[in-house]
Design an enzyme around this catalytic site. Structure first.
Site, PDB file in Angstrom:
ATOM      1  N   LYS A 111      59.695 -34.117  13.983  1.00 27.80           N
ATOM      2  CA  LYS A 111      59.569 -33.215  15.127  1.00 27.80           C
ATOM      3  C   LYS A 111      58.204 -32.546  15.055  1.00 27.80           C
ATOM      4  O   LYS A 111      57.965 -31.679  14.216  1.00 27.80           O
ATOM      5  CB  LYS A 111      60.655 -32.136  15.143  1.00 27.80           C
ATOM      6  CG  LYS A 111      60.697 -31.477  16.514  1.00 27.80           C
ATOM      7  CD  LYS A 111      61.207 -30.062  16.525  1.00 27.80           C
ATOM      8  CE  LYS A 111      60.213 -29.025  16.143  1.00 27.80           C
ATOM      9  NZ  LYS A 111      59.034 -28.888  17.011  1.00 27.80           N
ATOM     10  N   GLU A 155      56.025 -26.577   2.783  1.00 26.29           N
ATOM     11  CA  GLU A 155      54.589 -26.305   2.650  1.00 26.29           C
ATOM     12  C   GLU A 155      54.260 -25.226   3.653  1.00 26.29           C
ATOM     13  O   GLU A 155      54.285 -25.464   4.863  1.00 26.29           O
ATOM     14  CB  GLU A 155      53.802 -27.583   2.881  1.00 26.29           C
ATOM     15  CG  GLU A 155      54.161 -28.594   1.805  1.00 26.29           C
ATOM     16  CD  GLU A 155      53.390 -29.881   1.885  1.00 26.29           C
ATOM     17  OE1 GLU A 155      52.774 -30.150   2.907  1.00 26.29           O
ATOM     18  OE2 GLU A 155      53.439 -30.617   0.892  1.00 26.29           O
ATOM     19  N   CYS A 185      45.921 -23.906   6.611  1.00 24.03           N
ATOM     20  CA  CYS A 185      46.719 -23.165   5.626  1.00 24.03           C
ATOM     21  C   CYS A 185      45.892 -22.888   4.377  1.00 24.03           C
ATOM     22  O   CYS A 185      46.105 -21.900   3.682  1.00 24.03           O
ATOM     23  CB  CYS A 185      47.955 -23.978   5.266  1.00 24.03           C
ATOM     24  SG  CYS A 185      47.568 -25.662   4.775  1.00 24.03           S
ATOM     25  N   GLU A 195      48.437 -13.589   6.433  1.00 26.39           N
ATOM     26  CA  GLU A 195      47.776 -14.804   6.913  1.00 26.39           C
ATOM     27  C   GLU A 195      47.455 -14.637   8.400  1.00 26.39           C
ATOM     28  O   GLU A 195      48.364 -14.439   9.215  1.00 26.39           O
ATOM     29  CB  GLU A 195      48.692 -16.015   6.727  1.00 26.39           C
ATOM     30  CG  GLU A 195      48.013 -17.305   7.171  1.00 26.39           C
ATOM     31  CD  GLU A 195      48.946 -18.509   7.156  1.00 26.39           C
ATOM     32  OE1 GLU A 195      50.071 -18.409   7.647  1.00 26.39           O
ATOM     33  OE2 GLU A 195      48.512 -19.564   6.655  1.00 26.39           O
TER      34      GLU A 195
HETATM   35  P1  NAD Z   1      55.713 -22.545  12.711  1.00 22.11           P
HETATM   36  O1  NAD Z   1      56.478 -22.168  11.500  1.00 22.11           O
HETATM   37  O2  NAD Z   1      55.747 -21.646  13.873  1.00 22.11           O
HETATM   38  O3  NAD Z   1      56.180 -23.975  13.247  1.00 22.11           O
HETATM   39  C1  NAD Z   1      56.122 -25.132  12.442  1.00 22.11           C
HETATM   40  C2  NAD Z   1      57.115 -26.134  12.979  1.00 22.11           C
HETATM   41  O4  NAD Z   1      58.425 -25.616  12.788  1.00 22.11           O
HETATM   42  C3  NAD Z   1      56.998 -26.436  14.469  1.00 22.11           C
HETATM   43  O5  NAD Z   1      57.238 -27.815  14.688  1.00 22.11           O
HETATM   44  C4  NAD Z   1      58.108 -25.595  15.059  1.00 22.11           C
HETATM   45  O6  NAD Z   1      58.600 -26.086  16.288  1.00 22.11           O
HETATM   46  C5  NAD Z   1      59.172 -25.710  13.989  1.00 22.11           C
HETATM   47  N1  NAD Z   1      60.173 -24.638  13.965  1.00 22.11           N
HETATM   48  C6  NAD Z   1      60.067 -23.370  14.409  1.00 22.11           C
HETATM   49  N2  NAD Z   1      61.220 -22.708  14.218  1.00 22.11           N
HETATM   50  C7  NAD Z   1      62.078 -23.576  13.637  1.00 22.11           C
HETATM   51  C8  NAD Z   1      63.430 -23.475  13.179  1.00 22.11           C
HETATM   52  N3  NAD Z   1      64.128 -22.353  13.274  1.00 22.11           N
HETATM   53  N4  NAD Z   1      63.998 -24.570  12.617  1.00 22.11           N
HETATM   54  C9  NAD Z   1      63.302 -25.720  12.475  1.00 22.11           C
HETATM   55  N5  NAD Z   1      62.030 -25.869  12.907  1.00 22.11           N
HETATM   56  C10 NAD Z   1      61.413 -24.812  13.468  1.00 22.11           C
HETATM   57  O7  NAD Z   1      54.222 -22.791  12.216  1.00 22.11           O
HETATM   58  P2  NAD Z   1      52.952 -23.189  13.106  1.00 22.11           P
HETATM   59  O8  NAD Z   1      52.489 -21.980  13.836  1.00 22.11           O
HETATM   60  O9  NAD Z   1      53.215 -24.435  13.859  1.00 22.11           O
HETATM   61  O10 NAD Z   1      51.901 -23.574  11.967  1.00 22.11           O
HETATM   62  C11 NAD Z   1      51.117 -22.640  11.313  1.00 22.11           C
HETATM   63  C12 NAD Z   1      51.657 -22.328   9.938  1.00 22.11           C
HETATM   64  O11 NAD Z   1      51.780 -23.528   9.189  1.00 22.11           O
HETATM   65  C13 NAD Z   1      50.729 -21.443   9.139  1.00 22.11           C
HETATM   66  O12 NAD Z   1      51.490 -20.467   8.455  1.00 22.11           O
HETATM   67  C14 NAD Z   1      50.090 -22.406   8.152  1.00 22.11           C
HETATM   68  O13 NAD Z   1      49.622 -21.810   6.969  1.00 22.11           O
HETATM   69  C15 NAD Z   1      51.210 -23.352   7.902  1.00 22.11           C
HETATM   70  N6  NAD Z   1      50.699 -24.613   7.373  1.00 22.11           N
HETATM   71  C16 NAD Z   1      50.929 -24.902   6.045  1.00 22.11           C
HETATM   72  C17 NAD Z   1      50.427 -26.078   5.498  1.00 22.11           C
HETATM   73  C18 NAD Z   1      50.650 -26.428   4.052  1.00 22.11           C
HETATM   74  O14 NAD Z   1      50.407 -27.566   3.684  1.00 22.11           O
HETATM   75  N7  NAD Z   1      51.105 -25.519   3.212  1.00 22.11           N
HETATM   76  C19 NAD Z   1      49.697 -26.962   6.302  1.00 22.11           C
HETATM   77  C20 NAD Z   1      49.495 -26.638   7.639  1.00 22.11           C
HETATM   78  C21 NAD Z   1      49.998 -25.451   8.160  1.00 22.11           C
END
Ligand code: NAD
Length: 482
Positions: A177, A252, A286, A382
């Protein structure tokens, strides 16, 4: 009839609408226009995607194909991705304003993710140990089953491929997804998997929002593994949901990376990487080096060069070849980052350069802030944007303490020409990855993941193998006793 492009779900190798016909808009954040629509997955669509992956795992050929044939199929997908590299990159640039050159680089890394795991599963599929007791024991790494993978918008294709590649290479079937902000490139990947001859259900793409699409996947007891990349807040929800059916999770999550510049650093190199670490991808990484620590004796000189380099970044249309920096990925994210810049000022921070562009775009210019208290929100939290908070230090012990004083622990960088110090500090930093005199370089054989709020578990090489398989020990008698 709209002439917008459409991105459906890919289920059983067919591109389909949501059962109820729901759709959402995909935005181009640079032009601030809707450029496409995607199917908006509801619980019933998630159910359909999981049923397909379950069937493909329980009855289909993929887990039984053999390592060589599976590897070949994945290389065929990688070939198709290479042939469509510009289209994949174009989609990510259009969907989140990533400079096109950087998007092409991300596609190349995504292709490599597939090629690496296609070969790795073939070459690291077991180990044997003769035992003194007259037995011989070996391990087997059979597939775990159905994998639900959920990815963010900052590296739409690359983050998804990082999960899909090991999952399918080890013989699992997968539902990915992508983020609702960036449905395009992952949907094209799903189309390419069908073209590469993947059996139906091996790679399903479910478009839609966190809830209900994502949450329906994580809470489904037909799912055997949940791999998630996104924010720490969502990660906790994902873990709780997977716990209802005891599915192991790999998380992650966010970061607030420390970037330490010692007094003996090669300044030109350190400035180059400090800029990359916080302003590449407009800071939406991230792993960003968002907390910069500079030794007091070089602080003036370093800051003069760092500010000049930040101001020299060409800001503009992601498709202009001279562009190094563009808008943030969505209006929602722009508002969030802009509010952090405002709060940095309100809390007494000095904005040395940058700030909100104020021209109607969703650009926050490369921003450097000093004089913030160690407990100020823009310093601790962050921001996930092009905002660097800067501090000076006097001693190695002090800076190690400052760097580790965070609830995150994804990564850190340090710049020094002193070999002993490099190893000593790398070892003392509480982080999943430490880069010495560089940034963003990655070998897929090493562990990747974070400490504390930055995640649970590690992926990469054999670490991915442990997560995406059910390791088994077989013990066999060689010498009959008695
Ligand atoms: P987010 O947590 O808002 O969303 C990530 C994904 O989760 C999306 O596909 C979203 O639709 C889905 N999601 C949201 N709520 C959910 C739920 N209740 N159940 C299941 N899925 C759900 O994050 P974002 O804004 O898309 O991405 C930014 C974040 O990702 C930042 O905090 C960044 O640091 C982190 N990130 C981490 C890494 C890593 O490798 N550690 C890499 C890239 C980004």
């Amino acid at each position: 009839m709209s002439d917008l492009q459409f991105f459906g779900h890919i289920i059983d190798n067919e591109e389909v609408e949501s059962l109820g016909g729901e759709r959402f808009d995909a935005w181009n954040p640079w032009t601030r226009e809707v450029w496409a629509q995607a199917a908006d997955g509801m619980a019933a669509d998630a159910d359909r995607a999981v049923a397909s992956a379950r069937r493909a795992f329980d009855e289909g050929p993929w887990p039984r194909l053999g390592r060589v044939e599976r590897g070949k199929a994945i290389h065929r997908l990688a070939d198709l991705m290479e042939a469509r590299a510009d289209d994949l990159a174009w989609m990510d640039s259009t969907n989140m304003a990533k400079p096109f050159e950087q998007a092409k680089h991300d596609v190349a890394r995504s292709v490599w993710n597939f090629r690496f795991f296609a070969d790795h599963q073939r070459d690291h599929c077991g180990e044997t140990f003769p035992m003194d007791s007259g037995h011989h024991t070996y391990s087997e790494f059979g597939p775990a089953g159905v994998v639900a993978a959920i990815s963010p918008w900052n590296f739409p294709l690359m983050m998804a491929s990082w999960k899909i590649a090991p999952a399918i290479a080890w013989g699992n079937t997968c539902i990915i997804k992508p983020s609702e902000d960036t449905p395009a490139s992952v949907t094209l990947l799903g189309r390419l998997a069908a073209e590469a001859g993947f059996p139906p259900g091996v790679l399903n793409v479910l478009n839609g929002h966190g809830a209900p699409a994502g949450s329906s996947l994580t809470g489904d007891d037909r799912v055997d593994r949940v791999t998630f990349t996104g924010s720490s807040t969502t990660g906790k929800l994902v873990m709780a949901s997977a716990a209802t059916h005891l599915a192991p999770v790999s998380l992650e999550l966010g970061g607030k990376g420390a970037n330490i510049i010692f007094e003996d650093a090669d300044l030109e190199n350190a400035v180059y990487w400090a800029v990359e670490a916080i302003f590449r991808n407009a800071g939406q990484i991230c792993l960003a080096g968002s907390r910069l620590f500079i030794h007091r004796s070089i602080a003036d000189e370093f800051m003069r060069r760092f500010v000049a380099a930040a101001e020299a970044l060409t800001i503009g249309d992601p498709f202009d070849p001279s562009t190094r920096f563009s808008s943030l990925a969505s209006k929602r994210h722009f508002d969030k980052v802009a509010s952090y810049v405002e709060s940095a000022r309100a809390l007494g921070g000095t904005v040395l350069t940058g700030g909100v562009a104020d021209d109607g775009t969703w650009v926050v210019r490369p921003t450097i802030v000093t004089d913030l208290a160690l407990d100020a929100a823009p310093y601790c939290e962050e921001i996930f944007g092009p905002v660097c908070v800067v501090n000076v230090f006097d001693t190695e012990a002090e800076v190690v303490h400052l760097a580790n004083d965070t609830r995150y622990g994804l990564n850190a960088m340090l710049f020094t020409e002193n070999l002993s110090r490099a190893h000593r500090v790398a070892s003392a930093l509480r982080a999943g990855t430490v880069w010495v005199n560089c940034f963003f370089i990655r070998d897929l054989r090493t562990p990747f993941g974070g400490v504390g709020d930055s995640g649970v578990g590690r992926e990469g090489g054999n670490f991915s193998r442990e997560f995406f398989t059910e390791p088994k020990a077989v013990v066999m008698q060689i010498d009959r006793k008695g």
